[in-house]
Design a protein around this motif. Structure first.
Motif, short mmCIF file in Angstrom:
data_model
loop_
_atom_site.label_atom_id
_atom_site.label_comp_id
_atom_site.label_asym_id
_atom_site.label_seq_id
_atom_site.Cartn_x
_atom_site.Cartn_y
_atom_site.Cartn_z
N ALA A 247 106.91 21.41 -31.55
CA ALA A 247 106.08 21.61 -32.73
C ALA A 247 105.64 20.27 -33.32
O ALA A 247 104.48 20.12 -33.74
CB ALA A 247 106.86 22.41 -33.78
N ALA A 248 106.53 19.29 -33.34
CA ALA A 248 106.17 17.96 -33.84
C ALA A 248 105.10 17.32 -32.96
O ALA A 248 104.16 16.67 -33.45
CB ALA A 248 107.41 17.08 -33.91
N GLU A 249 105.23 17.51 -31.65
CA GLU A 249 104.23 17.01 -30.71
C GLU A 249 102.87 17.63 -30.98
O GLU A 249 101.82 16.95 -30.98
CB GLU A 249 104.70 17.32 -29.29
CG GLU A 249 103.90 16.71 -28.18
CD GLU A 249 104.47 17.05 -26.82
OE1 GLU A 249 103.69 17.05 -25.84
OE2 GLU A 249 105.70 17.33 -26.72
N PHE A 250 102.88 18.94 -31.24
CA PHE A 250 101.63 19.63 -31.54
C PHE A 250 101.05 19.17 -32.87
O PHE A 250 99.83 18.95 -33.00
CB PHE A 250 101.86 21.14 -31.55
CG PHE A 250 100.61 21.94 -31.80
CD1 PHE A 250 99.64 22.08 -30.81
CD2 PHE A 250 100.39 22.56 -33.02
CE1 PHE A 250 98.49 22.82 -31.03
CE2 PHE A 250 99.26 23.30 -33.25
CZ PHE A 250 98.30 23.43 -32.26
N ARG A 251 101.91 19.01 -33.88
CA ARG A 251 101.44 18.55 -35.18
C ARG A 251 100.78 17.18 -35.08
O ARG A 251 99.72 16.94 -35.67
CB ARG A 251 102.61 18.48 -36.16
CG ARG A 251 103.19 19.82 -36.56
CD ARG A 251 104.46 19.66 -37.40
NE ARG A 251 104.17 18.92 -38.62
CZ ARG A 251 103.65 19.47 -39.72
NH1 ARG A 251 103.42 20.77 -39.76
NH2 ARG A 251 103.39 18.75 -40.78
N ASP A 252 101.38 16.28 -34.30
CA ASP A 252 100.80 14.96 -34.12
C ASP A 252 99.44 15.06 -33.43
O ASP A 252 98.49 14.33 -33.78
CB ASP A 252 101.73 14.07 -33.29
CG ASP A 252 102.98 13.65 -34.05
OD1 ASP A 252 103.00 13.79 -35.29
OD2 ASP A 252 103.95 13.22 -33.39
#
Length: 351
Positions: free
Chosen positions: A278-283
């Motif tokens: 999810a953090a990867e997608f948010r970035d």
């Protein structure tokens, strides 16, 4: 492609819609198929599914961090919430976050004789007051994946003598859960618990159990079910099983396998995996010039992008399954997702 699901899953899409419904593992599908086949041939007598029911209860108890005797089974979150709503005296005050999921609210609103208050999620803890009887909220918000500050809410409720009802439907299965910290939790099984619809769980502390009316009581809620099949039940179970609704065998047959898979994988490992994706997608979304909903430093397996709900159709054309809630594009990651799913989705969203 790194996932935690192994050979148990074979999605034919980039599936980022677990917040709506999780994928069933192969073992769960096979369990339902086998039981259905037995039901068609007469080799199943209709009463030998309780082993799977007991297994599902025990597995969920371990995932939720409570004793199995604190877990009641049912078919929907709304039905569990209705027991809590029915337990309150007329005039009791119930506090909710604004925009809370309707199944957490409506069983209280239809009473017509309760005092209901709504405040922003971030103000929930500070809004508990001496007159508050119950604080009802989701551990993770359905619309945008924001986690509640459960520690602050629990502390405020304790300080003012209020009980707590937490919906863990968007949390249990990826977020480590201490259900025993709340008076009541309710969890739908068909999302991150990877079970069919018709599976749901209520946890209740021993102290709070006595406040709930056993409205669904039948022979399965008896202390000794097989001795209570005719006439009125003489003694209800002393555990939370007294609050059970009769289970759907096919659904719970699958749930026992799904929950066992989650346990063997490990919720801590699933948490690390999903929050990282999810953090990867948010970035990546930020790199495209858009700002996802802030979920705080702890992160969330769910990402919501305001205004991008309209992108669902183009994503589906690219083989990505997500959802729209409140105008947000909502994506959710689970053990069957990988960085390849993130990359493919970001590519489909790029101008």
């Amino acid at each position: 492609m790194t996932t935690l699901g192994g050979a148990e899953f074979a999605p034919e899409t980039t599936y980022l819609n677990t917040s709506t419904a999780g994928l069933l593992p192969r073992s769960a599908v096979e369990a339902v198929r086998d039981l259905a086949a037995k039901s068609a041939t007469g080799s199943y007598d209709g009463s030998d599914g309780y082993e799977s029911v007991a297994s599902a209860r025990t597995s969920f108890a371990r995932i939720a961090g409570v004793d199995p005797g604190r877990v009641a089974l049912g078919g929907s979150v709304a039905a569990h919430v209705a027991l809590v709503a029915a337990s309150l005296p007329a005039g009791a005050e119930v506090l909710f976050p604004e925009g809370e999921f309707s199944s957490v609210i409506t069983p209280f609103t239809i009473r017509g004789d309760l005092r209901l208050r709504y405040v922003p999620l971030d103000a929930l803890a500070e809004s508990v007051r001496p007159s508050t009887a119950l604080v009802a909220f989701s551990v993770v918000q359905s619309v945008d994946g924001r986690p509640a500050d459960t520690a602050a809410i629990l502390a405020a409720a304790s300080a003012h003598g209020a009980r707590t009802l937490a919906d863990a439907s968007q949390a249990a299965g990826w977020l480590p859960l201490d259900a025993g910290a709340f008076d009541y939790t309710v969890t739908g099984g068909f999302k991150f618990l990877l079970s069919p619809r018709g599976v749901s769980f209520l946890t209740v502390t021993e102290e709070a159990q006595g406040s709930l009316p056993p409205l669904y009581a039948g022979w399965v809620a008896a202390e000794s079910p097989w001795d209570s099949t005719y006439g009125p039940v003489e003694q209800l179970a002393s555990s939370a099983r007294r609050l059970d609704a009769p289970p759907s065998f096919l659904a719970y047959h699958a749930a026992a396998r799904s929950l066992a898979l989650l346990e063997s994988t490990g919720i801590e490992a699933i948490h690390a995996h999903t929050v990282s994706l999810a953090a990867e997608f948010r970035d990546g979304v930020a790199g495209l010039g858009h700002t996802p909903v802030d979920v705080g430093a702890a992160g969330s397996a769910i990402v919501a992008v305001p205004g991008w709900g309209k992108r669902l159709e183009s994503l589906r054309e690219a083989g990505v399954v997500a959802s729209e809630r409140g105008g947000n594009l909502r994506v959710a990651f689970h053990l069957y997702n990988s960085s390849a799913d993130v990359a493919h989705t970001l590519e489909a969203l790029a101008p």
